[in-house]
Enzyme design. Structure first.
Site, PDB file in Angstrom:
ATOM      1  N   ARG A 108      33.844 -14.173 -13.964  1.00  0.00           N
ATOM      2  CA  ARG A 108      33.954 -14.691 -12.594  1.00  0.00           C
ATOM      3  C   ARG A 108      32.640 -14.554 -11.836  1.00  0.00           C
ATOM      4  O   ARG A 108      32.362 -15.330 -10.919  1.00  0.00           O
ATOM      5  CB  ARG A 108      35.078 -13.975 -11.846  1.00  0.00           C
ATOM      6  CG  ARG A 108      34.795 -12.520 -11.522  1.00  0.00           C
ATOM      7  CD  ARG A 108      36.005 -11.847 -10.854  1.00  0.00           C
ATOM      8  NE  ARG A 108      35.698 -10.536 -10.364  1.00  0.00           N
ATOM      9  CZ  ARG A 108      35.752  -9.409 -11.075  1.00  0.00           C
ATOM     10  NH1 ARG A 108      36.089  -9.460 -12.355  1.00  0.00           N
ATOM     11  NH2 ARG A 108      35.458  -8.252 -10.527  1.00  0.00           N
ATOM     12  N   HIS A 109      31.808 -13.603 -12.238  1.00  0.00           N
ATOM     13  CA  HIS A 109      30.523 -13.414 -11.572  1.00  0.00           C
ATOM     14  C   HIS A 109      29.557 -14.555 -11.906  1.00  0.00           C
ATOM     15  O   HIS A 109      28.739 -14.929 -11.061  1.00  0.00           O
ATOM     16  CB  HIS A 109      29.919 -12.065 -11.957  1.00  0.00           C
ATOM     17  CG  HIS A 109      30.848 -10.931 -11.669  1.00  0.00           C
ATOM     18  ND1 HIS A 109      31.219 -10.572 -10.387  1.00  0.00           N
ATOM     19  CD2 HIS A 109      31.502 -10.091 -12.506  1.00  0.00           C
ATOM     20  CE1 HIS A 109      32.053  -9.544 -10.444  1.00  0.00           C
ATOM     21  NE2 HIS A 109      32.239  -9.238 -11.717  1.00  0.00           N
ATOM     22  N   MET A 168      10.089  -6.744   0.833  1.00  0.00           N
ATOM     23  CA  MET A 168       9.835  -7.314  -0.498  1.00  0.00           C
ATOM     24  C   MET A 168      11.027  -8.162  -0.942  1.00  0.00           C
ATOM     25  O   MET A 168      10.860  -9.244  -1.506  1.00  0.00           O
ATOM     26  CB  MET A 168       9.589  -6.207  -1.525  1.00  0.00           C
ATOM     27  CG  MET A 168       8.252  -5.525  -1.400  1.00  0.00           C
ATOM     28  SD  MET A 168       6.930  -6.587  -1.998  1.00  0.00           S
ATOM     29  CE  MET A 168       5.697  -5.363  -2.378  1.00  0.00           C
ATOM     30  N   HIS A 220       0.810  -1.213   0.000  1.00  0.00           N
ATOM     31  CA  HIS A 220       0.000   0.000   0.000  1.00  0.00           C
ATOM     32  C   HIS A 220       0.848   1.269   0.000  1.00  0.00           C
ATOM     33  O   HIS A 220       0.459   2.273  -0.593  1.00  0.00           O
ATOM     34  CB  HIS A 220      -0.966  -0.001   1.201  1.00  0.00           C
ATOM     35  CG  HIS A 220      -0.293  -0.265   2.499  1.00  0.00           C
ATOM     36  ND1 HIS A 220       0.085  -1.535   2.892  1.00  0.00           N
ATOM     37  CD2 HIS A 220       0.086   0.572   3.501  1.00  0.00           C
ATOM     38  CE1 HIS A 220       0.658  -1.470   4.075  1.00  0.00           C
ATOM     39  NE2 HIS A 220       0.688  -0.215   4.477  1.00  0.00           N
ATOM     40  N   CYS A 246       8.094  -1.318  -1.500  1.00  0.00           N
ATOM     41  CA  CYS A 246       7.426  -1.245  -0.200  1.00  0.00           C
ATOM     42  C   CYS A 246       8.056  -0.092   0.567  1.00  0.00           C
ATOM     43  O   CYS A 246       8.829   0.673  -0.012  1.00  0.00           O
ATOM     44  CB  CYS A 246       7.507  -2.566   0.563  1.00  0.00           C
ATOM     45  SG  CYS A 246       9.149  -3.094   1.084  1.00  0.00           S
ATOM     46  N   GLY A 247       7.747   0.045   1.837  1.00  0.00           N
ATOM     47  CA  GLY A 247       8.266   1.179   2.604  1.00  0.00           C
ATOM     48  C   GLY A 247       9.772   1.321   2.515  1.00  0.00           C
ATOM     49  O   GLY A 247      10.294   2.388   2.235  1.00  0.00           O
ATOM     50  N   THR A 248      10.496   0.224   2.744  1.00  0.00           N
ATOM     51  CA  THR A 248      11.962   0.265   2.695  1.00  0.00           C
ATOM     52  C   THR A 248      12.551  -0.513   1.526  1.00  0.00           C
ATOM     53  O   THR A 248      13.714  -0.333   1.187  1.00  0.00           O
ATOM     54  CB  THR A 248      12.568  -0.337   3.977  1.00  0.00           C
ATOM     55  OG1 THR A 248      12.193  -1.718   4.053  1.00  0.00           O
ATOM     56  CG2 THR A 248      12.116   0.411   5.215  1.00  0.00           C
TER      57      THR A 248
END
Length: 161
Positions: free
Chosen positions: A132-133, A71, A9, A65-67
């Site tokens: 390498r990743h 999520m 929300h 989301c808020g932060t």
């Protein structure tokens, strides 16, 4: 590129801004909700996007989301999902370059509109470096398998980890 979006929300307004941005640059955007700012539980919406990414229904996902943290935690419960909370240009770029993230999680409360737009653009345009990743991504996949993650796409629609 096909991108799924969802929020809680607190992120409905930001999600609308990002949907417009994606349409402007020619990406196909799928809105998994919510469509109003009444209180909802973010894991329900994170799961919708994470399942779409994990099953290949979409190329990438964006969650708000808020932060961004809640999520991110929920999305990473799905096999094959590599979600990261991005809060600036560097985290957006390097989450793609080094980690091949397929879901970006954003804060609706702590990022201004201009910064959000720039982060989204950087994340969408940045390519995975491989090399390498890639070896490290494969190790993450091995950890998922060792710890009981099941292949996605089962008919139960339950998280796969």
């Amino acid at each position: 590129m096909k991108v799924a979006l969802a929020s809680d929300h607190r992120g409905v307004r930001v999600k609308g801004q990002i949907l417009s941005q994606l349409e402007e640059i020619g990406y196909e955007a799928i809105d998994f909700g919510p469509f109003e700012d009444e209180s909802v539980d973010y894991p329900d919406f994170a799961a919708k996007v994470a399942e779409a990414v994990a099953t290949g229904q979409v190329d990438r996902g964006i969650l708000i989301c808020g932060t961004g943290v809640g999520m991110c935690i929920a999305a990473n419960k799905f096999r094959g999902v590599r979600a990261a909370t991005c809060h600036d240009d560097v985290t957006a770029e390097y989450s793609r370059r080094h980690n091949d993230t397929n879901i970006m999680c954003l804060s609706a409360d702590m990022l201004g509109d201009r910064l959000l737009g720039r982060i989204v653009e950087i994340w969408l345009k940045t390519e995975f470096e491989g090399g390498r990743h890639q070896r490290r991504i494969e190790k993450i996949s091995s950890i998922e398998l060792r710890n009981g993650c099941q292949p996605t796409g089962d008919q139960t629609h339950e998280p796969s980890c």
